[in-house]
Write an enzyme that holds these catalytic residues in place. Sequence first.
Site, PDB file in Angstrom:
ATOM      1  N   SER A 190     -36.642  30.237  13.772  1.00 25.29           N
ATOM      2  CA  SER A 190     -37.373  30.681  14.958  1.00 25.29           C
ATOM      3  C   SER A 190     -36.483  31.154  16.092  1.00 25.29           C
ATOM      4  O   SER A 190     -36.915  31.962  16.913  1.00 25.29           O
ATOM      5  CB  SER A 190     -38.282  29.555  15.446  1.00 25.29           C
ATOM      6  OG  SER A 190     -37.514  28.430  15.803  1.00 25.29           O
ATOM      7  N   HIS A 218     -43.059  30.669  10.858  1.00 22.49           N
ATOM      8  CA  HIS A 218     -42.767  31.949  11.514  1.00 22.49           C
ATOM      9  C   HIS A 218     -42.758  33.092  10.505  1.00 22.49           C
ATOM     10  O   HIS A 218     -42.066  34.091  10.703  1.00 22.49           O
ATOM     11  CB  HIS A 218     -41.438  31.870  12.270  1.00 22.49           C
ATOM     12  CG  HIS A 218     -41.505  31.009  13.496  1.00 22.49           C
ATOM     13  ND1 HIS A 218     -41.890  31.492  14.725  1.00 22.49           N
ATOM     14  CD2 HIS A 218     -41.273  29.686  13.664  1.00 22.49           C
ATOM     15  CE1 HIS A 218     -41.878  30.507  15.615  1.00 22.49           C
ATOM     16  NE2 HIS A 218     -41.500  29.397  14.992  1.00 22.49           N
ATOM     17  N   LYS A 249     -49.740  29.961  14.688  1.00 25.06           N
ATOM     18  CA  LYS A 249     -48.890  31.108  15.055  1.00 25.06           C
ATOM     19  C   LYS A 249     -49.563  32.390  14.540  1.00 25.06           C
ATOM     20  O   LYS A 249     -50.606  32.778  15.035  1.00 25.06           O
ATOM     21  CB  LYS A 249     -47.479  30.890  14.514  1.00 25.06           C
ATOM     22  CG  LYS A 249     -46.767  29.711  15.175  1.00 25.06           C
ATOM     23  CD  LYS A 249     -45.339  29.560  14.727  1.00 25.06           C
ATOM     24  CE  LYS A 249     -44.576  28.568  15.602  1.00 25.06           C
ATOM     25  NZ  LYS A 249     -45.008  27.173  15.460  1.00 25.06           N
TER      26      LYS A 249
END
Lengths: 415, 83
Positions: A190, A218, A249
Amino acid sequence: MAYSAKARGLFAEDIQAIKDKGIYKEKRFICSPQNAEIEVEYPEGAPKKKVLNFCANNYLGLSNHPEIVKAAHEGLDERGFGMSSVRFICGTQDIHRELQDKVSEFLGMEDTLLFPSCMDANSGVFESILGPEDVILADRLIHASLIDGIKLCSAQYDTFKHMNMKHLEKKLELHQDKRHILVVTDGVFSMDGDLAPLDEMCDLCDKYSAMILVDESHASGFIGKTGRGTHEHFNCIDQVDLITTTFGKGLGGASGGCVSGKKELIELCRQNARPYLFSNSMAPPIVNASIRVMDLVTKDTELRDKLEWNAAYFRKGVEEAGLCVRPGNTPIVPVMLYNAKLANDMSRDMYAEGIYVIGFFFPVVPSGAARIRVQLSAAHTREHIDKAVAAFKKVGEKYGILGLDKKGIIDKYGM
Amino acid sequence: MAEEMKDMVLEYVIDEYVDEDDEIEVGFETPLISSGIVDSFSMVSLKVFLEKKCHVSLPDKEATPEAFDTVNKICELVRRFQD
């Protein structure tokens, strides 16, 4: 009263120590839905300011997507607000099962188990499947939640240098006497936005009879040509044993997480994982909305394609403007500044220019590697990105860093 | 003997924690943990190495980031538990 004046004073000293170290996290309030354009109250009490958001994990722009909001409303109407239970007592609805099945299908895994968050999934997965006779080999830059999970587990653990396959192989050889070996990595890291070389890692795991777990928080929804993740990007879907990921996310942006993988391992998580056994189920509106997210990302690649274009366009823009950018091909674009104060000062000036980005420095990133981490979204328009690039150019010019490489910036500002 | 141990620990630290392209010079007094060269998570490799090579058991409460912050401090700790 147990909370004495003395205790209050001691805690206040702890808070002051955090401030003195320069790592105090200030309050920032978003006074609008999460999106590319947001209204922010910062500092606390200041008038609201309209800014462009370049620091959210809203990769696919689904946090306030009309279809997802509609699905959340439908979930609320049809299945209620909450479950008032952990999964295994009376907290599993048919929609929880449906979401698990859709995630398994999407990721190419045998089975999936939902958790309240990916942090919970990472806390619970290791203790559920491993014991003292086993070893976990972890990349040194894995997410904090994986580290916590590893420390909660009775298995031995060791680490290898970040994405260094020679070092990983050395550790695999060293630990051949253990019952199970589990290699652990992020798919996309990340802070740097770099991709773990999963194909090489999987081959090494095959060679040394090790299992592999990848945190795809991610990556899920947008890495790989159809957004399945890092394992799709490196064409090694069948070689991955476990994936943990989040619905907080790219896959929606609300909350919830899961472990997906070999069915026996998932069954052990279902039986043993403490965050699964002792924490409430994902709420029905979020589950229903997450089902719609899985339908959207399975249907076509429009959003991940737009995100890919946006990331490449932004990267090209800031590179041409003369900023020092860490190479990569993900929506995480670190603008490297090396010096913590410079990162802080520049992010403050970017905010004044209407661009919301945050400076990161030690201990969040290694010492001397301070940066502004920019995160692109499919919700960004070309105009949003042009504005962000123009602001970086203006602020970079003010600090005299345009055209400077790492050495040039360090010579000017120090580490 | 003491010098040999210091050399051995320094060699291990460089091999285990420093990448080829890192522009870092590590010596006996270089801060390891507080500078970020070694983080508390990856410190475990060093502890296991010391216990194996020096035939010593280092209690977790003694193997703190402070006690592991330089090669010299690490060797002092090991010697204390060897005695």
